[in-house]
Design an enzyme around this catalytic site. Structure first.
Site, PDB file in Angstrom:
ATOM      1  N   THR A 120       7.589   9.181  11.909  1.00  0.00           N
ATOM      2  CA  THR A 120       8.493  10.252  11.522  1.00  0.00           C
ATOM      3  C   THR A 120       7.773  11.344  10.785  1.00  0.00           C
ATOM      4  OG1 THR A 120      10.061   8.474  10.774  1.00  0.00           O
ATOM      5  CG2 THR A 120      10.836  10.298  10.305  1.00  0.00           C
ATOM      6  N   CYS A 283      12.097   5.279   3.980  1.00  0.00           N
ATOM      7  CA  CYS A 283      12.900   6.602   5.367  1.00  0.00           C
ATOM      8  C   CYS A 283      13.727   7.519   4.394  1.00  0.00           C
ATOM      9  CB  CYS A 283      12.887   5.731   5.953  1.00  0.00           C
ATOM     10  SG  CYS A 283      11.712   4.652   7.095  1.00  0.00           S
TER      11      CYS A 283
HETATM   12  P1  NAD Z   1       2.996   0.983   7.078  1.00  0.00           P
HETATM   13  O1  NAD Z   1       2.935   2.164   5.730  1.00  0.00           O
HETATM   14  O2  NAD Z   1       3.545   0.089   6.678  1.00  0.00           O
HETATM   15  O3  NAD Z   1       1.680   1.076   7.692  1.00  0.00           O
HETATM   16  C1  NAD Z   1       1.638   2.415   8.453  1.00  0.00           C
HETATM   17  C2  NAD Z   1      -0.170   1.363   8.710  1.00  0.00           C
HETATM   18  O4  NAD Z   1      -0.931   2.718   9.199  1.00  0.00           O
HETATM   19  C3  NAD Z   1      -1.326   1.249   7.178  1.00  0.00           C
HETATM   20  O5  NAD Z   1      -0.815  -0.459   7.629  1.00  0.00           O
HETATM   21  C4  NAD Z   1      -1.983   2.332   6.985  1.00  0.00           C
HETATM   22  O6  NAD Z   1      -3.263   1.301   6.704  1.00  0.00           O
HETATM   23  C5  NAD Z   1      -2.072   2.173   8.413  1.00  0.00           C
HETATM   24  N1  NAD Z   1      -2.962   3.386   9.032  1.00  0.00           N
HETATM   25  C6  NAD Z   1      -3.464   4.531   8.783  1.00  0.00           C
HETATM   26  N2  NAD Z   1      -4.662   5.363   9.333  1.00  0.00           N
HETATM   27  C7  NAD Z   1      -4.361   4.448   9.897  1.00  0.00           C
HETATM   28  C8  NAD Z   1      -5.326   5.172  10.911  1.00  0.00           C
HETATM   29  N3  NAD Z   1      -5.882   6.531  10.851  1.00  0.00           N
HETATM   30  N4  NAD Z   1      -5.116   4.424  12.535  1.00  0.00           N
HETATM   31  C9  NAD Z   1      -4.618   3.310  12.009  1.00  0.00           C
HETATM   32  N5  NAD Z   1      -3.651   2.984  10.987  1.00  0.00           N
HETATM   33  C10 NAD Z   1      -3.813   3.414   9.974  1.00  0.00           C
HETATM   34  O7  NAD Z   1       4.109   2.375   7.413  1.00  0.00           O
HETATM   35  P2  NAD Z   1       5.313   1.915   8.727  1.00  0.00           P
HETATM   36  O8  NAD Z   1       6.820   1.057   7.160  1.00  0.00           O
HETATM   37  O9  NAD Z   1       5.216   0.856   9.253  1.00  0.00           O
HETATM   38  O10 NAD Z   1       6.410   2.922   8.770  1.00  0.00           O
HETATM   39  C11 NAD Z   1       5.189   4.100   9.529  1.00  0.00           C
HETATM   40  C12 NAD Z   1       5.947   5.140  10.380  1.00  0.00           C
HETATM   41  O11 NAD Z   1       7.150   4.945  10.628  1.00  0.00           O
HETATM   42  C13 NAD Z   1       6.312   6.294   9.013  1.00  0.00           C
HETATM   43  O12 NAD Z   1       6.143   7.315   9.771  1.00  0.00           O
HETATM   44  C14 NAD Z   1       7.455   6.351   9.053  1.00  0.00           C
HETATM   45  O13 NAD Z   1       8.353   7.228   8.316  1.00  0.00           O
HETATM   46  C15 NAD Z   1       8.176   6.077  10.236  1.00  0.00           C
HETATM   47  N6  NAD Z   1       9.354   4.727   9.904  1.00  0.00           N
HETATM   48  C16 NAD Z   1       9.583   3.449   9.641  1.00  0.00           C
HETATM   49  C17 NAD Z   1      10.838   2.789   9.207  1.00  0.00           C
HETATM   50  C18 NAD Z   1      10.897   1.440   8.713  1.00  0.00           C
HETATM   51  O14 NAD Z   1      11.665   0.636   8.626  1.00  0.00           O
HETATM   52  N7  NAD Z   1       9.305   1.055   7.459  1.00  0.00           N
HETATM   53  C19 NAD Z   1      11.513   2.963  10.677  1.00  0.00           C
HETATM   54  C20 NAD Z   1      11.478   4.189  11.646  1.00  0.00           C
HETATM   55  C21 NAD Z   1      10.107   4.633  11.368  1.00  0.00           C
END
Ligand code: NAD
Length: 453
Positions: A120, A283
């Site tokens: 997002t 979120c």
């Molecule tokens: P998270 O923090 O659980 O996971 C992010 C991952 O990305 C981590 O494991 C981190 O180590 C990894 N990372 C960081 N830099 C990186 C790189 N350069 N290359 C590869 N991996 C890398 O986040 P999340 O909850 O999965 O959310 C991810 C995105 O999706 C966010 O923007 C969030 O707003 C959006 N989102 C989340 C949800 C939810 O319910 N968690 C739902 C919809 C959208």
């Protein structure tokens, strides 16, 4: 299709496993060595029901690596799923997005690649990603990046706790891109989902009536804004019922009855009208904050979204207010918390109300004890400085307690033998932070029952 996923958090891991289950060949990349080690051994580093089982079924088509060079060069589609946490000033921290985009550009193959942004991100970020990928590609390949890749926005709507079902049977798929070739490739990637012609896993059956998934194909900024608008609307629905709940409490009305009475109106709908401690998680707070700061960059204020945030903030103080009303003095009182995760069926503690409540109680000198079925190890790691005693069983939370607060409505708490627990409390005060318990039954068992708001 060959797919690389950047980021193995809640979104990246679920997306990767689901795409592999649908038949694609997927490699997930994450810089965190422990996560990748655990995934290589078939064990998922987060709590998400059904995901480990699905990984077992899809494991032959999945790889995990910390090295982008083992995933990106071969991929036809690279999906960015990195975190975009909020900073103190309300704007999102885009450092993970920057590093992922640069690494993508450095390692991208010479064939046409679709770069999909699932994180997002603020409006316009896809253009920024495109520029970063382009610069990194040209620097490392000594070739023009033009026409070698296209960027698409594919916002994610899964909910933690039901991420597998939400990904296999989504309400809709939104794709924003100006590139027809990218659109065709992504339609092919999602074809089994759109047509719903894949065999459903036994542990996550297809809900009745799900036949085809609506597909919204649009431009980049619209796709990016759809995600923010959806989260803001859901957040304000919760804040709306809580605002009505504050008034209901004053006038002696039952907010649950009000939610039922208005929710049966099909124009309003019943979901997200549960009054209680309000929203938390990774979120809603971050996305409403980003929406407001983005609007401000264009000289606009968003008073409705701001009000939703303000009401939710007020609720954070509500448990303390209710306890002070009832107990008068909190110093030295033993207060039990049932639940730490921001909602049931997840171990996610980001912006969890329990953390706020524990901090406020500690500041007032209360002794806080707590239980959570899955989030305690994470709480120990992430909140080491908070003076909260973690207990092995929910029953222990009631022992000599001056009050117990239901913070997270885990099924295991709803199933407790509440009658047997009342006598072990020093003072049988129960704060139902989610308004899910049977008040009549609890009052009959000798509790003083207090709802939120
Ligand atoms: P998270 O923090 O659980 O996971 C992010 C991952 O990305 C981590 O494991 C981190 O180590 C990894 N990372 C960081 N830099 C990186 C790189 N350069 N290359 C590869 N991996 C890398 O986040 P999340 O909850 O999965 O959310 C991810 C995105 O999706 C966010 O923007 C969030 O707003 C959006 N989102 C989340 C949800 C939810 O319910 N968690 C739902 C919809 C959208």
């Amino acid at each position: 299709m060959r797919v690389a996923i950047l980021g193995t958090g809640y979104v990246g891991l679920t997306t990767g496993v689901c795409l592999a289950y649908l038949g694609h060949s997927v490699v997930c990349v994450d810089p965190v060595v422990e996560k990748i080690d655990s995934l290589r051994h078939g064990s998922i580093p987060i709590f998400e029901p059904g995901l480990e089982e699905l990984l077992r079924e899809a494991s032959q088509r999945m790889g995990f690596t910390t090295n982008p060079a083992e995933a990106i060069p071969e991929a036809e589609v690279v999906v960015i799923c990195v975190g975009t946490p909020v900073q103190a000033d309300g704007t999102p921290d885009l450092s993970q997005l920057r590093s992922a985009s640069e690494s993508l550009g450095r390692h991208m193959g010479l064939h046409f690649t679709v770069v999909v942004n699932k994180s997002t991100v603020p409006i316009g970020s896809s253009n920024w990603v495109e520029a970063l990928v382009c610069a990194a590609f040209e620097e490392s390949h000594d070739e023009k990046a033009e026409a070698r890749f296209a960027v698409a926005s594919n916002p994610e709507f899964l909910r933690e706790g039901s991420a597998v079902a939400d990904s296999l049977y989504p309400d809709r798929i939104v794709l924003g891109t100006e590139d027809l070739r990218a659109l065709e490739i992504l339609c092919a990637l999602y074809r089994p989902l759109i047509d719903q012609d894949f065999p459903a896993p036994a542990f996550c059956p297809r809900p009745p009536g799900v036949t085809a998934i609506p597909f919204v194909s649009t431009d980049l900024p619209s796709a990016e804004l759809i995600k923010y608008a959806a989260n803001a609307f859901l957040a304000l629905k919760i804040s709306f019922i809580n605002e009505i709940g504050l008034l209901a409490q004053r006038v002696g009305a039952d907010v649950g009855e009000i939610a039922r009475g208005i929710g049966l109106d099909s124009r309003i709908g019943r979901q997200f009208l549960q009054a209680g401690l309000g929203w938390g998680g990774s979120c809603f707070a971050k996305d409403t904050s980003t929406l407001i700061t983005t609007a401000a960059e264009y000289g606009l204020s968003l008073p409705i979204v701001g009000a939703a945030r303000e009401v939710n903030q007020r609720l954070r103080a509500r448990v303390l207010e209710r306890l002070l009303d009832e107990l008068k003095i909190l110093k030295g009182k033993r207060i039990g918390l049932l639940g730490l995760a921001f909602k049931p069926n997840t171990d996610d503690l980001r912006d969890a109300p329990a953390i706020d409540i524990a901090k406020r109680l500690s500041l007032h000198g209360a002794l806080v004890v707590a239980h959570d079925p899955v989030a305690m190890p994470r709480f120990q790691r992430e909140q080491a400085g908070l003076p909260v005693a973690l207990l092995d069983s929910p029953e222990g939370v009631f022992q000599r307690a001056d009050a117990v607060v239901l913070v997270t409505e885990w099924q295991t708490y709803l199933d407790l033998t509440w009658e047997a627990l009342q006598p072990v409390m020093r003072n049988p005060l129960l704060v139902d932070g989610r308004n899910v318990l049977d008040k009549q039954r609890l009052v009959a068992a000798g509790y003083r029952h207090v709802g939120i708001p």
